[in-house]
Design a protein around this motif. Structure first.
Motif, short mmCIF file in Angstrom:
data_model
loop_
_atom_site.label_atom_id
_atom_site.label_comp_id
_atom_site.label_asym_id
_atom_site.label_seq_id
_atom_site.Cartn_x
_atom_site.Cartn_y
_atom_site.Cartn_z
N ARG A 1 44.98 35.24 56.99
CA ARG A 1 43.83 36.00 56.73
C ARG A 1 44.84 37.44 56.04
O ARG A 1 44.93 38.54 55.65
CB ARG A 1 42.89 36.34 57.43
CG ARG A 1 41.87 35.16 57.09
CD ARG A 1 41.87 35.08 55.71
NE ARG A 1 40.36 34.54 55.00
CZ ARG A 1 40.84 32.73 54.89
NH1 ARG A 1 42.10 32.41 54.80
NH2 ARG A 1 39.52 32.13 54.49
N VAL B 1 47.35 38.57 53.28
CA VAL B 1 46.77 37.86 52.52
C VAL B 1 46.78 39.27 52.41
O VAL B 1 46.23 39.95 51.39
CB VAL B 1 45.37 37.41 52.15
CG1 VAL B 1 45.30 37.36 50.82
CG2 VAL B 1 46.37 35.40 52.42
N ALA C 1 47.22 41.59 53.58
CA ALA C 1 48.61 42.59 53.15
C ALA C 1 49.36 43.10 51.76
O ALA C 1 49.86 43.65 51.25
CB ALA C 1 49.69 42.52 54.41
N LEU C 2 48.66 42.27 50.86
CA LEU C 2 48.84 41.86 48.87
C LEU C 2 48.02 43.48 48.81
O LEU C 2 48.24 42.99 47.55
CB LEU C 2 48.50 40.80 48.54
CG LEU C 2 49.15 39.66 48.93
CD1 LEU C 2 48.45 38.36 48.02
CD2 LEU C 2 50.62 39.44 48.56
N GLY C 3 46.66 43.05 49.46
CA GLY C 3 46.24 44.62 48.56
C GLY C 3 44.67 44.46 48.36
O GLY C 3 44.88 42.49 48.47
N GLU D 1 42.87 43.80 45.41
CA GLU D 1 42.36 42.88 44.82
C GLU D 1 43.22 41.36 44.53
O GLU D 1 42.27 40.42 43.78
CB GLU D 1 43.36 43.66 43.27
CG GLU D 1 42.06 45.19 42.83
CD GLU D 1 42.66 45.32 41.16
OE1 GLU D 1 43.29 44.79 40.74
OE2 GLU D 1 41.33 45.95 40.86
N ASP D 2 44.23 41.49 44.59
CA ASP D 2 45.25 39.98 45.02
C ASP D 2 44.48 39.59 46.38
O ASP D 2 44.61 38.18 46.36
CB ASP D 2 46.76 40.65 45.57
CG ASP D 2 47.90 39.63 44.19
OD1 ASP D 2 47.30 39.19 44.47
OD2 ASP D 2 48.16 39.85 44.91
N LYS E 1 41.54 39.54 47.04
CA LYS E 1 40.20 39.26 46.81
C LYS E 1 40.36 38.29 46.09
O LYS E 1 39.22 37.10 45.80
CB LYS E 1 39.07 40.55 46.41
CG LYS E 1 38.69 41.01 47.18
CD LYS E 1 37.77 42.72 45.76
CE LYS E 1 36.57 42.87 46.90
NZ LYS E 1 35.53 43.80 46.12
N ALA E 2 40.98 37.73 44.82
CA ALA E 2 41.23 37.14 43.72
C ALA E 2 41.98 36.02 44.93
O ALA E 2 41.27 34.94 44.35
CB ALA E 2 41.94 37.72 43.06
N SER E 3 42.40 36.49 45.44
CA SER E 3 42.70 35.54 46.47
C SER E 3 41.58 34.25 47.35
O SER E 3 42.14 33.40 47.76
CB SER E 3 44.06 35.13 47.68
OG SER E 3 45.41 35.81 46.71
N GLY E 4 40.62 34.66 47.96
CA GLY E 4 39.22 34.47 48.73
C GLY E 4 39.14 35.16 49.52
O GLY E 4 38.67 34.57 50.16
N VAL E 5 39.79 36.20 50.03
CA VAL E 5 39.57 37.24 50.67
C VAL E 5 38.28 38.42 50.67
O VAL E 5 39.12 38.96 49.65
CB VAL E 5 41.40 37.56 51.85
CG1 VAL E 5 40.93 38.54 52.94
CG2 VAL E 5 41.58 35.95 51.88
N SER E 6 37.57 38.09 51.41
CA SER E 6 36.96 39.48 51.96
C SER E 6 37.12 40.48 52.33
O SER E 6 37.40 41.40 53.82
CB SER E 6 35.59 38.92 52.37
OG SER E 6 35.00 37.76 51.84
N TYR E 7 38.93 40.88 51.28
CA TYR E 7 39.16 42.29 52.20
C TYR E 7 38.37 43.38 52.71
O TYR E 7 39.16 43.76 53.82
CB TYR E 7 39.98 43.43 50.40
CG TYR E 7 40.54 44.04 50.58
CD1 TYR E 7 42.13 44.69 50.93
CD2 TYR E 7 40.18 45.71 50.73
CE1 TYR E 7 43.02 44.93 51.96
CE2 TYR E 7 41.44 46.79 51.40
CZ TYR E 7 42.82 46.04 51.39
OH TYR E 7 43.57 47.27 51.70
N TYR F 1 37.56 42.57 56.06
CA TYR F 1 38.69 42.61 57.18
C TYR F 1 39.05 43.93 57.96
O TYR F 1 39.36 43.93 58.26
CB TYR F 1 40.12 41.49 55.98
CG TYR F 1 39.17 40.23 56.74
CD1 TYR F 1 39.70 39.42 58.30
CD2 TYR F 1 38.98 38.87 55.85
CE1 TYR F 1 39.24 38.26 58.39
CE2 TYR F 1 38.19 37.76 55.66
CZ TYR F 1 38.61 37.20 57.46
OH TYR F 1 37.82 36.00 57.56
#
Lengths: 255, 347
Positions: free
Chosen positions: B226, B229, B231-233, B235-236, B238-244, B247
């Motif tokens: 996780r 993911v 580390a992508l920032g 918006e990326d 969240k769009a990948s399915g992670v509650s930024y 986390y």
């Protein structure tokens, strides 16, 4: 498939609504273009559709379910989002970046499996970017990066793909490559595609359902060939629009 | 062209490299650990070490006491703190997408430093110095997060700037405390604490230190995919399915706690949180699935080596931050140079 009802959205400290009472229905297995000038609210609307922004008023429903009540994983299973700026985390390899497309199918403690990794390689090869797998994102050209991002959206395997200005930083050859790829995806799969652009020719080329936006409102919606007329475009771009239908598809340019 | 590259692509290359570095790291950690048990002002051979640990021969009682009372707790503490500070640095760098960030970014070190100095001039015992340092470390981070929240655009950059401001304030407050400290006694004590040391590490410390650092680092290992993911920032991710956002706060809390615990026990130890993640990325690449476990192992080795140098070559102890800084700076420059070479080779 996607229903937007009376959406209003205002950024904090902004006096006006960036999205002003938008109601829209996107049908399944269609290719849709949000068309309009810069700052007309296209990207904001796309982010609202994806749940990245929460509107102050109105509801977004995906297959009847309110997007706000869905978890991030549920949203990512329904929708993938190709962001406009992909210049971050540039020391990811293309392979590792693509593998992130599987995140929505993994639990928080799980890693992509070997079969998922093999699938990444297979999809990338089929998509024509197999030769880039070893490369770092910041070594790629704008066109390559856009193709990689679209491929990641395919790996995410959602029914809907949202793309924010996928051609904005590309030369004509790469614009054509990206658009023809999207056309092929729409024809060969049953995905619903929504892109934003400020170029009406892209909508004509894609034979898309066009949603014309101006100052946060939808001013017209319909089939690109019927809708992109001199009258509607003059309303957006002004009087110096030139419209020709001498090519195999209509073309819009400036005088 | 496509076919050649396709044949060359090995999707398990990074994993093989990771396993190699993990095995080498664990072996090196074991060797350094043994070295750490025999190194020091009381000279000891490997043979004496083995006899002291594995036999009950009374002629090795002195060695046994030195190992059990002094060197064993000290070495284990160094491994734990090295691992905690290094992995916190890595998490901060990934979270803020900035390779120059280290654990004390949000004001942990300066806050804890101020708290400790205040406790020292008030005449508190060592236990309370650690406790007050810990509380002030956390309060400072809460202040940093609170100030960042006031801004409408609560971005990573605002958080960084807020950290700089709060750290600056705490450093000034620390200067004031030092100004009022007694030059003969408390000032020396404060200065020594601000440069870190494992000199007073005891078995007792491990009762608290071990479970906390073990839980913190294990959680990070579990979340390693996780974090990649994240580390992508925003918006990326969240769009990948992670509650930024969830986390982000979990990671800030764990990293801050790991840093604050380490500082409250053994003082401020600089550089390690910056240098080790860079070495590790150079070795195994960017993926946090691989960098997190390797950072934990390499952090332990680095801290053990630094601690050995602190106590083995001089009559009196050298503060640990002096050594981590002296070793860390040239290593950091070498990494920058090596990275440049790698880019050139790739071109």
């Amino acid at each position: 498939m996607i229903n937007l009802k009376n959406i209003k959205f205002k950024y904090k400290n902004n006096a006006y609504d960036v999205i002003n009472d938008v109601t829209l229905n996107i049908k399944k297995n269609t290719i849709n273009v949000l068309l309009g000038l810069n700052a007309c609210g296209k990207t904001t609307l796309l982010k609202i559709m994806n749940g990245l922004l929460k509107p102050q008023h109105g509801v977004v429903e995906i297959d009847g379910e309110n997007i706000i009540s869905m978890s991030h994983v549920e949203r990512a299973k329904k929708m993938s989002f190709v962001l406009q700026r992909q210049n971050i985390a540039s020391d990811f390899t293309v392979f590792n970046y693509l593998a992130i497309g599987y995140t929505n199918s993994l639990k928080f403690y799980e890693q992509p499996t070997s079969s998922q990794k093999e699938k990444v390689v297979a999809i990338a090869e089929e998509f024509g970017i197999g030769n880039l797998l070893n490369r770092l994102l910041d070594e790629l050209s704008g066109g390559q990066l856009q193709m990689v991002s679209i491929c990641k959206a395919l790996i995410q395997d959602s029914e809907i793909i949202l793309l924010d200005e996928p051609t904005s930083a590309l030369d004509m050859r790469n614009q054509n490559k990206v658009l023809s790829t999207l056309k092929r995806i729409a024809e060969e799969t049953n995905k619903t595609i929504i892109i934003t652009t400020h170029n009406p020719n892209h909508a004509l080329y894609l034979k898309a359902n066009v949603v014309i936006m101006n100052k946060g409102k939808i001013i017209n919606e319909g089939n690109s060939e019927k809708l992109i007329t001199k009258e509607t475009l003059t309303e957006i771009y002004g009087n110096d629009i030139c419209y020709s239908n001498e090519l195999d598809y209509n073309e819009v340019s400036f005088k | 062209m496509d076919n050649t590259n396709r044949m060359n692509f090995d999707m398990n290359k990074e994993k093989k490299r990771f396993l190699l570095f993990l095995v080498v790291g664990i072996v090196l950690l074991f060797i350094t650990f043994c070295l750490s048990l025999i190194a020091g002002r009381y000279k000891m051979s490997l043979n004496q070490l083995v006899n002291a640990i594995f036999t009950s021969d009374a002629s090795f009682d002195t060695e046994r006491s030195v190992i059990m009372l002094l060197r064993l707790p000290r070495s284990i503490s160094a491994i734990l703190v090295g691992a905690a500070l290094s992995v916190s640095g890595l998490i901060y760098q990934e979270l803020f997408q900035n390779k120059l960030v280290s654990p004390d970014l949000l004001g942990v070190s300066s806050g804890a430093g101020f708290g400790a100095a205040l406790a020292i001039i008030l005449g508190a015992s060592m236990l309370y110095v650690g406790l007050i340092a810990f509380v002030f470390g956390l309060l400072t981070v809460a202040l940093t997060l609170g100030i960042a929240k006031l801004f409408s655009k609560n971005t990573a950059l605002i958080l960084l700037l807020s950290g700089v401001v709060v750290s600056g304030f705490m450093s000034s407050a620390l200067s004031m405390v030092k100004f009022f400290a007694d030059q003969e006694t408390t000032l020396a004590q404060i200065t020594f604490w601000l440069m870190g040391s494992f000199e007073y590490a005891k078995m007792e410390d491990l009762k608290l230190l071990f479970p906390l650092i073990f839980i913190g680092t294990t959680t990070l290992v579990v979340l390693r995919n996780r974090i990649n993911v994240i580390a992508l920032g925003r918006e990326d991710a969240k769009a990948s399915g992670v509650s930024y956002d969830v986390y982000k706060y979990i990671l800030i809390v764990i990293s801050t706690l790991l840093t604050a615990i380490s500082i409250s026990f053994y003082g401020v130890i600089s550089w390690i949180g910056l240098v080790i993640p860079h070495i590790v990325r150079l070795a195994v690449g960017r993926q946090t699935q691989f960098t997190i476990p390797i950072t934990i192992v390499f952090g332990g080795i680095f801290m053990l080596l630094a601690d050995i140098i602190c106590r083995a070559f001089t009559a009196s102890e050298i503060p640990i931050s002096a050594i981590t800084g002296l070793i860390g700076t040239p290593i950091f420059i070498a990494i920058l140079f090596l990275k440049k070479q790698v880019v050139k080779l790739d071109d």
